[in-house]
Enzyme design. Structure first.
Site, mmCIF file in Angstrom:
data_model
loop_
_atom_site.group_PDB
_atom_site.id
_atom_site.type_symbol
_atom_site.label_atom_id
_atom_site.label_comp_id
_atom_site.label_asym_id
_atom_site.label_seq_id
_atom_site.Cartn_x
_atom_site.Cartn_y
_atom_site.Cartn_z
ATOM 1 N N GLY A 72 1.106 -1.217 0.219
ATOM 2 C CA GLY A 72 -0.054 -0.018 0.340
ATOM 3 C C GLY A 72 0.606 1.411 0.521
ATOM 4 N N HIS A 132 -3.538 16.334 1.413
ATOM 5 C CA HIS A 132 -3.642 15.090 2.395
ATOM 6 C C HIS A 132 -2.588 15.509 3.710
ATOM 7 C CE1 HIS A 132 -3.969 12.316 -1.589
ATOM 8 N NE2 HIS A 132 -3.884 11.268 -0.387
ATOM 9 N N LYS A 136 2.563 13.106 4.399
ATOM 10 C CA LYS A 136 2.172 12.260 3.541
ATOM 11 C C LYS A 136 3.544 12.378 2.691
ATOM 12 C CE LYS A 136 0.102 10.795 -0.175
ATOM 13 N NZ LYS A 136 0.462 9.444 -0.168
ATOM 14 N N THR A 143 -2.028 8.151 -6.369
ATOM 15 C CA THR A 143 -3.416 8.627 -6.540
ATOM 16 C C THR A 143 -2.986 9.357 -7.730
ATOM 17 O OG1 THR A 143 -4.284 7.482 -5.216
ATOM 18 C CG2 THR A 143 -5.452 8.957 -6.572
#
Length: 228
Positions: A72, A132, A136, A143
């Site tokens: 992920g 975000h 991050k 994405t």
């Protein structure tokens, strides 16, 4: 399903909670900060939510243990060719994705269709915005990079992409088409990280028994081809 967690931060803990609720066993946790327990070799699949710099080594460890993986973590895709070699040599399966949210993956489909339509009308310019939390590290997000790739395939030119890192925003992605007369936007707002967790567990079940490198979007495609 027996799971090993690589990384035990916020996402790792959420994956553990969701896995236990579904009756899965978390048999190992590997984390340099909070400590480790169990052995990767006892698991059927590893789920990685760490950081870009740790991904390659984690894949090597999983491949050596002959355990398939779900990754992920984003921000490492420039090393994808090397990852394919490691996975092939280890005889394991691996699923990666810029985003494991079902909603975001369906947004990819909507963006592709919208891009096909709007690219025929020069009056409308495409753009992408994403936001975000301040922790991050990669910007633009994986994405946003995937959305950009989709649109640029239709437009054959650069699509402006803006990133914001602030506060505790779980994730927001906007694809827009702007003209002098109007604007159309497609927006995905993540209310929590739960959507990413659900997708990661779907991928973990799917990859067991398979070999090779797959993108999460391929699992979504398979689901869409099923008859309702």
């Amino acid at each position: 399903m027996k799971i090993a967690l690589l990384g035990y931060g916020k996402m790792g803990r959420l994956v553990e909670q969701a896995a236990q609720q579904k009756g899965f066993d978390v048999v190992a946790v590997v984390d340099p900060i909070s400590g480790s327990r169990g052995s990767i070799g006892e698991s059927e699949v590893c789920i990685d939510f760490t950081e870009p710099g740790a991904v390659i080594e984690n894949i090597k460890v999983a491949a050596a243990a002959r355990v398939s993986m779900v990754i992920g973590t984003t921000g490492w895709y420039d090393k994808l060719d090397a990852v394919r070699e490691i996975v092939t040599a280890g005889g394991i399966g691996l699923v990666y994705g810029s985003n494991f949210s079902i909603g975001v993956n369906l947004m990819f489909k909507l963006t592709q269709f919208a891009g096909e339509l709007f690219s025929r009308f020069p009056s409308h310019d495409p753009f992408i915005e994403e936001a975000h939390h301040k922790s991050k590290k990669d910007a633009p997000s994986g994405t946003a990079v995937f959305l950009k790739r989709i649109l640029e395939a239709e437009y054959n030119r650069d699509v402006p992409t803006a990133s914001t890192r602030a506060g505790y925003i779980p994730g927001r992605h906007v694809v827009g088409f702007d003209s002098e007369a109007d604007t159309l936007t497609i927006t995905h707002n993540a209310r929590s990280r739960a959507g990413f967790v659900d997708g990661a567990l779907i991928a973990a079940e799917w990859i067991i028994g398979r070999k090779g490198v797959f993108e999460f979007s391929e699992i979504i495609e398979e689901r869409l081809r099923r008859k309702p």
